[in-house]
Design a protein around this motif. Structure first.
Motif, short mmCIF file in Angstrom:
data_model
loop_
_atom_site.label_atom_id
_atom_site.label_comp_id
_atom_site.label_asym_id
_atom_site.label_seq_id
_atom_site.Cartn_x
_atom_site.Cartn_y
_atom_site.Cartn_z
N THR A 8 49.12 -23.42 9.91
CA THR A 8 48.90 -24.26 10.78
C THR A 8 48.19 -23.89 12.23
N GLU A 9 47.01 -24.61 12.68
CA GLU A 9 46.20 -24.22 13.52
C GLU A 9 46.66 -24.57 14.83
N ARG A 10 46.79 -23.63 15.92
CA ARG A 10 47.29 -24.09 17.23
C ARG A 10 46.69 -24.96 17.92
#
Ligand SMILES: [Zn+2]
Length: 844
Positions: free
Chosen positions: A709-711
């Protein structure tokens, strides 16, 4: 004598003491004019004031003050009076018609006047569009009293320079619902615990009007008498400034404009409105609230993009609409995270903003006037530069739907012309921006998170096929809608009558004739019949009324048809033979009797009151057919067998297994369940039907659990998440016009309205997907690319699913949105009237 005097002194001094909380600044007051407290017998803020008392007090002011006069501009569904109290200096009041004429000269782009400073500014202080946001109407009483009775030099100066028009309650039916609630549960002493009944209204609450519509969305659509009356008034006066007072959640402070910086821009509005005017007023509100120690915020939330709010419609008429949102005490006193909020405190903030609105408008009188003048003049210059010279529209098959649309245009003072059998709206006219609002579509915006709808091209609501034209052929100006529908009188027949199903009013006529005891049949295939000397072709769904099969003689039948035609203005034809010129004959097995409908709808806590109200309103006002509203709390003891059709609108249905089974068994017997929006999702999830949702399918197939998951920045979360919701967009669907649910439609593509994320998978049954989104589905509004490609494109908008001998009609989208989707109402009415005739063909 002494005692009496003492009492009087005591009374006067306590009353001044209590009310000085609000208007200490504006002494002295004319003693012969009663204050609200003297009139009502209680201090403002001690109770919630009923609307009839509000009207009575303003009437009293008009009687006792030479500065005030009262005018009734309409009545609500429940018969409450809609009034405006006009207050200005006695001299202005006696010259009002002259001043009005001078004022209106600034709104006429063909006139050039420059006496900007000599005409008073016209201000409409309007209150309480949401009935359960009650502080504002109480503030209206105090404001009216201040302007009618104060002899303070500051007030006198405002009165010389302004005509103040106070609309104390835009939504009296909703207000009284809430007033009754709050007063009923008020304790002595007040109970500030947020869990007390006083602070927790029962469904549907007082926000909405009689039919549970949000009147603060109705300025553009003008479906209700409240807005229709107000629009008529508005276009008579064109106020320069209009207030729109609201309340928000209790855990907040106070909000005034400017609104959210990016989201609040209607692309057709002059930038000056959002930038210069809002800041000019905003600075003054800040000062005034600082001076009484109140806290507030601006710019963070709310958008004024949708032109049907009370704070945006005035903008599109060259004025300035101002939104105020007060943290609600919801009741007389409530504990919040910010401390205790009292009703008087909320009233004082609204009162302060009202007075400050007048102050600022007076200080910038010439500027506001020049702005309004430029607004209308620029409409002509901007329209002159556009390649589009006008819009052409009209539906040859449905005169009553066309009429309803023209009625909307005329309500907004848009010029309409008739040229042959088409209607034309030229762009070069003072109301050019309203023309744009009605016809233009936008799919690109600076911002993408909406407080409400992101699409409002009203032409699409009415399924009006319109096109932009580069050359104009105007023809005759349409002054009223009276001549739009002209049907040839029905000719008597002793054999049979045929009624078109294409017209918007056909279901109403069907219901009327059924109620009178006649049996009509629906044609499942088209045909051409001889009527008199003409041959006439009939589409799917045409109604056939065989004379010899009725229980009445042919004279009685003819009289009933004449009455029905007079009432509903639809085409009807007498025929003398059952042998058709083309297609099926009148005795065909494709012509099936339509049985009478007995409809019910589940309402109450958990159901969406707006959608339920839309169904109720549609049947009451357009079909004149009763529908039984069943409170969910009574569901267990309801005998469903009394009904042929049950409507479930969007909602959170916490029905037990047993209750679900009760519905399923009832459908099984041959009845029709109609579900809308999340109720369709519910029916699928609870396995009432064997259908699927597309997003569930996709999630289980494609979700990659190993993907990292991209922050993203925490602060962006609300914006990012907001984008994923569908705030309200217009989509194109492909219709199966041979399906009974689509009878009466001649076009295979129509616009629908979507404001949810219910994604129905097309049915596995080839004959059951009635409406599917088109390959290029987006007509108007904002949707993320991901939502469009992954959810929307593979989905269906309308399917029907077989359950035993019955069926469930599943609408993904709301066909009755805001009472104004004339284009899709018919899908719903078909489900209602023809639902029980629908079998779902299948091989097994
Ligand atoms: Zn509100």
């Amino acid at each position: 004598m002494f005692k009496k005097l003492l009492l009087l002194v005591l009374f006067v001094s306590t009353s001044i003491h209590a009310q000085d909380y609000f208007f200490k600044k504006f002494h002295p007051f004319n003693q012969s004019i009663p204050s609200p407290e003297e009139f009502l017998g209680y201090g403002i803020g001690e109770h919630h004031t009923r609307h009839d008392l509000i009207v009575a007090y303003l009437t009293k002011l008009a009687e006792t003050s030479d500065r005030a006069s009262i005018y009734q501009y309409g009545a609500t569904h429940e018969g409450r009076k809609l009034v405006i109290l006009t207050i200005t200096s006695p001299e202005n009041l006696s010259n009002l018609s002259q001043l009005k004429e001078q004022h209106l000269a600034f709104t006429d782009p063909t006139k050039t006047v420059s006496n900007y400073n000599e005409v008073p500014i016209f201000i409409n202080l309007a209150y309480n569009v949401h009935g359960n946001e009650p502080s504002s109407s109480e503030a209206a009483l105090l404001t009216a009293y201040t302007f009618a009775a104060s002899n303070n030099p500051e007030i006198l100066r405002y009165l010389e320079n302004a005509v103040i028009m106070i609309d104390p309650t835009i939504n009296p039916d909703g207000r009284d619902r809430h007033t009754q609630w709050a007063n009923t549960y008020q304790g002595t002493p007040n109970v500030s615990d947020p869990q007390d009944a006083e602070h927790n209204e029962y469904w549907p609450g007082g926000r909405t009007n009689h039919y549970w519509f949000d009147l603060n969305r109705d300025w553009l659509l003008a479906i209700h008498p409240e807005s229709q009356g107000k629009l008529k008034w508005f276009h008579e006066w064109y106020p320069n400034v209009v207030t729109d007072f609201h309340e928000m959640g209790s855990n907040a402070t106070y909000f005034f404009e400017p609104m959210k910086v990016n989201g609040s821009l209607d692309p057709i509005m002059p930038k000056e409105n959002y930038e210069d005017l809002n800041n000019m007023f905003g600075a003054e509100f800040a000062k005034a609230l600082d001076s009484i120690g109140s806290f507030y915020f601006t710019k963070e939330v709310f958008d004024g993009t949708y032109p049907g709010y009370g704070s945006s419609y005035p903008d599109i008429q060259g004025g300035l609409g101002l939104l105020f949102e007060q943290a609600s005490s919801r009741g007389h006193e409530q504990k919040t995270a910010f401390g205790k909020i009292t009703f008087p405190f909320t009233i004082r903030n609204q009162y302060t903003s009202g007075i400050t609105t007048v102050k600022t408008a007076v200080a910038n009188k010439a500027y506001m006037r020049k702005y309004q003048q430029n607004f209308f003049k620029s409409a002509l210059t901007i329209a002159g530069k556009s390649k589009i010279r006008g819009y052409e529209f009209g539906d040859a098959y449905d005169a009553n739907r066309t009429k309803a649309f023209i009625d909307k245009l005329l309500q907004h003072q848009i010029d309409v012309y008739k040229s042959g059998n088409r209607y034309v709206v030229p762009t070069k006219q003072a109301q050019y921006r309203m023309v744009q609002t009605m016809f233009e579509t936008y799919t690109k915006y600076r911002d993408s998170v909406y407080y409400d709808a992101s699409a409002w091209s009203v032409g699409n609501f009415y399924n009006m096929k319109y096109k932009a034209v580069n050359t104009l052929n105007l023809g005759e100006k349409v002054e009223s809608t009276e001549t739009v529908v002209s049907v040839a009188p029905v000719q008597k027949s002793d054999y049979a009558y045929i009624l078109d199903w294409d017209d918007y009013n056909a279901p109403a006529a069907l219901h009327y004739l059924q109620e009178k005891g006649l049996v009509l049949s629906s044609s499942f295939k088209p045909f051409t019949a001889q009527s008199g000397n003409n041959s006439k072709s009939f589409g799917y769904g045409a109604l056939v009324l065989p004379v010899s099969l009725q229980n009445k003689d042919s004279d009685e039948i003819f009289a009933l048809l004449q009455t029905a035609q007079e009432k509903f203005q639809i085409p009807m034809y007498g025929v003398d033979s059952g042998y058709s010129l083309k297609g099926i004959d009148l005795g065909s097995r494709y012509i099936q009797p339509v049985s009478k409908v007995k409809a019910a709808m589940l309402i109450g806590t958990g159901t969406r009151s707006y959608e339920a109200g839309e169904v109720w309103h549609l049947l009451d006002t357009r079909v004149h057919m009763p529908i039984t509203k069943i409170p969910l709390r009574n569901f267990n003891r309801i005998n469903l067998d009394k009904y042929t059709t049950l409507v479930m609108v969007s909602g959170r249905y916490n029905l037990s297994k047993k209750q679900q089974e009760k519905i399923k068994q009832w459908v099984n017997k041959g009845n029709t369940l109609i579900t809308i929006g999340t109720a369709s999702k519910w029916a699928i999830e609870k396995k009432l039907v064997k259908e699927k949702l597309t997003d569930v399918e996709r999630d289980s197939l494609t979700k990659d659990s190993t993907k990292i998951t991209e922050r993203k920045p925490y602060v962006d979360a609300p914006e990012n998440l907001g984008k994923e919701s569908v705030g309200g967009i217009i989509l194109r669907v492909d219709l199966d016009t041979t399906h009974p649910l689509a009878f009466g439609y001649r076009d295979k593509t129509i616009p629908v309205y979507k404001n949810n994320t219910v994604w129905l998978a097309p049915s596995k049954n080839e004959y059951a997907t009635v409406a599917k989104y088109s390959r290029k589905p987006l007509i108007d509004g904002f949707i993320t690319d991901e939502n469009r490609d992954e959810n929307l494109k593979p989905s269906a908008s309308l399917i029907v699913s077989k359950v035993g001998s019955g069926r469930v009609v599943l609408f993904a989208d709301n066909p009755n949105f805001r009472g104004s989707w004339y284009g899709t109402n018919r899908l719903f009415l078909n489900a209602l009237f023809l639902g029980n005739k629908i079998s779902v063909p299948s091989r097994d």
